[in-house]
Scaffold this active site. Structure first.
Site, short mmCIF file in Angstrom:
data_model
loop_
_atom_site.label_atom_id
_atom_site.label_comp_id
_atom_site.label_asym_id
_atom_site.label_seq_id
_atom_site.Cartn_x
_atom_site.Cartn_y
_atom_site.Cartn_z
CB VAL A 23 -18.02 1.21 -2.66
CG1 VAL A 23 -18.50 -0.19 -2.29
CG2 VAL A 23 -16.60 1.16 -3.23
N GLY A 61 -22.52 5.44 4.01
CA GLY A 61 -21.62 5.96 2.99
C GLY A 61 -22.09 5.58 1.60
CB VAL A 62 -24.54 6.61 -0.67
CG1 VAL A 62 -25.36 5.54 0.03
CG2 VAL A 62 -24.88 8.00 -0.14
N GLY A 63 -20.86 6.78 -1.50
CA GLY A 63 -19.94 7.30 -2.50
C GLY A 63 -19.86 6.33 -3.66
CE LYS A 108 -4.43 1.13 0.30
NZ LYS A 108 -5.59 0.49 -0.31
P1 NAD Z 1 -15.93 7.49 -1.63
O1 NAD Z 1 -15.06 8.59 -1.11
O2 NAD Z 1 -16.40 7.53 -3.04
O3 NAD Z 1 -17.24 7.37 -0.70
C1 NAD Z 1 -17.21 7.35 0.69
C2 NAD Z 1 -18.46 8.05 1.17
O4 NAD Z 1 -18.54 7.89 2.58
C3 NAD Z 1 -18.47 9.56 0.89
O5 NAD Z 1 -19.69 9.90 0.26
C4 NAD Z 1 -18.33 10.19 2.28
O6 NAD Z 1 -19.01 11.42 2.38
C5 NAD Z 1 -18.98 9.12 3.14
N1 NAD Z 1 -18.61 9.18 4.56
C6 NAD Z 1 -17.41 9.48 5.11
N2 NAD Z 1 -17.49 9.41 6.44
C7 NAD Z 1 -18.75 9.05 6.75
C8 NAD Z 1 -19.45 8.79 7.95
N3 NAD Z 1 -18.84 8.92 9.13
N4 NAD Z 1 -20.74 8.42 7.88
C9 NAD Z 1 -21.36 8.31 6.70
N5 NAD Z 1 -20.75 8.54 5.52
C10 NAD Z 1 -19.47 8.90 5.55
O7 NAD Z 1 -15.13 6.15 -1.31
P2 NAD Z 1 -15.40 4.70 -1.94
O8 NAD Z 1 -14.45 4.48 -3.07
O9 NAD Z 1 -16.86 4.50 -2.13
O10 NAD Z 1 -14.89 3.76 -0.75
C11 NAD Z 1 -15.71 3.50 0.38
C12 NAD Z 1 -15.03 2.47 1.27
O11 NAD Z 1 -14.79 1.28 0.52
C13 NAD Z 1 -13.65 2.90 1.81
O12 NAD Z 1 -13.48 2.30 3.09
C14 NAD Z 1 -12.68 2.26 0.83
O13 NAD Z 1 -11.41 2.04 1.43
C15 NAD Z 1 -13.40 0.95 0.56
N6 NAD Z 1 -13.03 0.32 -0.71
C16 NAD Z 1 -13.18 0.99 -1.88
C17 NAD Z 1 -12.82 0.35 -3.07
C18 NAD Z 1 -12.99 1.02 -4.40
O14 NAD Z 1 -12.81 0.33 -5.42
N7 NAD Z 1 -13.37 2.29 -4.47
C19 NAD Z 1 -12.31 -0.96 -3.05
C20 NAD Z 1 -12.19 -1.62 -1.82
C21 NAD Z 1 -12.56 -0.96 -0.66
#
Ligand code: NAD
Length: 349
Positions: free
Chosen positions: A186, A182-184, A81
């Site tokens: 993923v 969290g609705v980003g 990482k």
């Molecule tokens: P992202 O930044 O697109 O979305 C994360 C969302 O979570 C954002 O909308 C943010 O506002 C929200 N958030 C942050 N803190 C919060 C809280 N306390 N309560 C509610 N919502 C909150 O990130 P992502 O790419 O969707 O990743 C989400 C998780 O999945 C992370 O832990 C990441 O490490 C993990 N992940 C992502 C991937 C990938 O391919 N993107 C792969 C494996 C794991």
């Protein structure tokens, strides 16, 4: 000063590398946990840390997680990482990204980078000017690679469906109530897939406007970020932060299933046992969220197209089933069973 190997999360890392380029404004760490199965692969996080110790701990924990994730996904890749220590203003310049590319390149392919929190596919393009050991680059339609988020969401969706089959004995997601934290990239992708199947959704996001607009699109209910972990539902899907499953939060869960995409959901290994003791069916995070690394891993290795990526992501439910079955037979928590299998695969069992 704490020596790197005295960090609680060191866990016999093969290498822990520190990089500084004052002119480019780069301070970065690359942790390599294991190259037993192949080049250490894992994204780079761009984050402002309270102190360097927090950044080192994050790099160590995340790279060990990548060893486990890649091994469980059947990829011929080890775990590593990158962490870039951003300033308080999170200044990210082409010079900084190029300097990070040179840092990656100096490891000669022992480490392969990609996107993580704070890094986009455009950033990967900037890094690729200095190294070929980078994935998650924009690709054409039908090819493996590009933004891993939507494919992580696909794997989490398939994993949620598998958990519902096992935990609730329900074949369909219609009417199943899923609470998503969290609705980003993923969580949002997951929500759209679940809504298309007729699931009932309760969502929360630290970004209230993001939650509100998705709720309007999908007909979901919105609750506050502090409420989502105690919503009474069929499934809790953590898709925001790590370390959200603690002694306190587990005691107040009101769901029979936890299955979500966030990395490092368990605050401590004991929390896996706490979930198990409460009878919660838990989908180990690094197994259910492997879709993104399968996508960028096959891109880097040149081992298949988008259809092959989806075929491999389709194996996530069977892997979860194997873990749950072994957990049922042995009486050990699912998290512990997954760690045991992963450790065996990387030759440390
Ligand atoms: P992202 O930044 O697109 O979305 C994360 C969302 O979570 C954002 O909308 C943010 O506002 C929200 N958030 C942050 N803190 C919060 C809280 N306390 N309560 C509610 N919502 C909150 O990130 P992502 O790419 O969707 O990743 C989400 C998780 O999945 C992370 O832990 C990441 O490490 C993990 N992940 C992502 C991937 C990938 O391919 N993107 C792969 C494996 C794991």
């Amino acid at each position: 000063m704490t020596a790197p190997w005295d960090y609680p999360d060191f866990d016999e890392h093969e290498g822990l590398h520190f990089f500084r380029d004052a002119e480019a404004g780069l301070t970065a760490i690359i942790a390599i946990h294991s190259t037993k199965l192949g080049p250490a692969a894992g994204g780079t996080r761009f984050w402002h840390y309270a102190d360097p110790e927090a950044a080192i701990t994050d790099a160590l924990r995340l790279s060990r997680g990548m060893s486990f994730k890649n091994a469980m996904a059947g990829l011929p890749m080890g775990g590593g990482k990158g962490v870039v220590l951003a300033d308080a203003g999170r200044t990210k310049t082409p010079a900084l990204l190029a300097a990070f590319g040179r840092a990656v390149d100096s490891l000669g392919g022992r480490y392969v980078t990609a996107e993580d929190v704070g890094m986009s596919d455009a950033d990967m393009v900037a890094i690729s000017t200095e190294t070929r050991h980078v994935a998650g680059l924009p690709v054409g339609q039908g090819a493996a690679g590009g933004d891993p988020g939507p494919l992580t969401a696909l794997g989490v969706y398939l994993g949620v469906a598998a958990a519902v089959r096992r935990g609730l004995r329900r074949e369909s997601l219609e009417g199943v109530h899923v609470a998503i934290q969290g609705v980003g990239s993923v969580g949002g992708g997951l929500a759209r897939r679940l809504a298309a199947d007729g699931a009932r959704l309760t969502i929360a996001d630290a970004d209230g406007a993001r939650a509100a607009s998705l709720a309007a699109e999908l007909g979901a209910q919105v609750v506050g970020a502090d409420e989502i972990l105690t919503v009474q539902a069929d499934v809790l899907s953590p898709c925001a932060l790590g370390a959200i499953l603690t002694a306190d939060s587990i005691a107040s869960l009101a769901v029979p299933i936890v299955a979500g995409g966030a990395n490092n959901q368990l605050a401590t290994p004991e929390d896996g046992a706490r979930l198990h003791a409460r009878g919660v069916l838990y989908a180990p995070d690094y197994v259910i969220n492997a879709g993104g690394i399968i996508n960028v891993g096959l891109e880097y290795l040149g081992q298949g197209d988008r259809a092959e990526v989806e075929r491999r992501i389709g194996q996530i439910p069977a892997r979860l089933e194997q873990i749950w079955e072994e957990s049922a037979v042995s009486g050990d928590p699912a998290a512990q069973v997954a760690d045991r299998i992963a450790m065996r695969l990387i030759g440390r069992g």
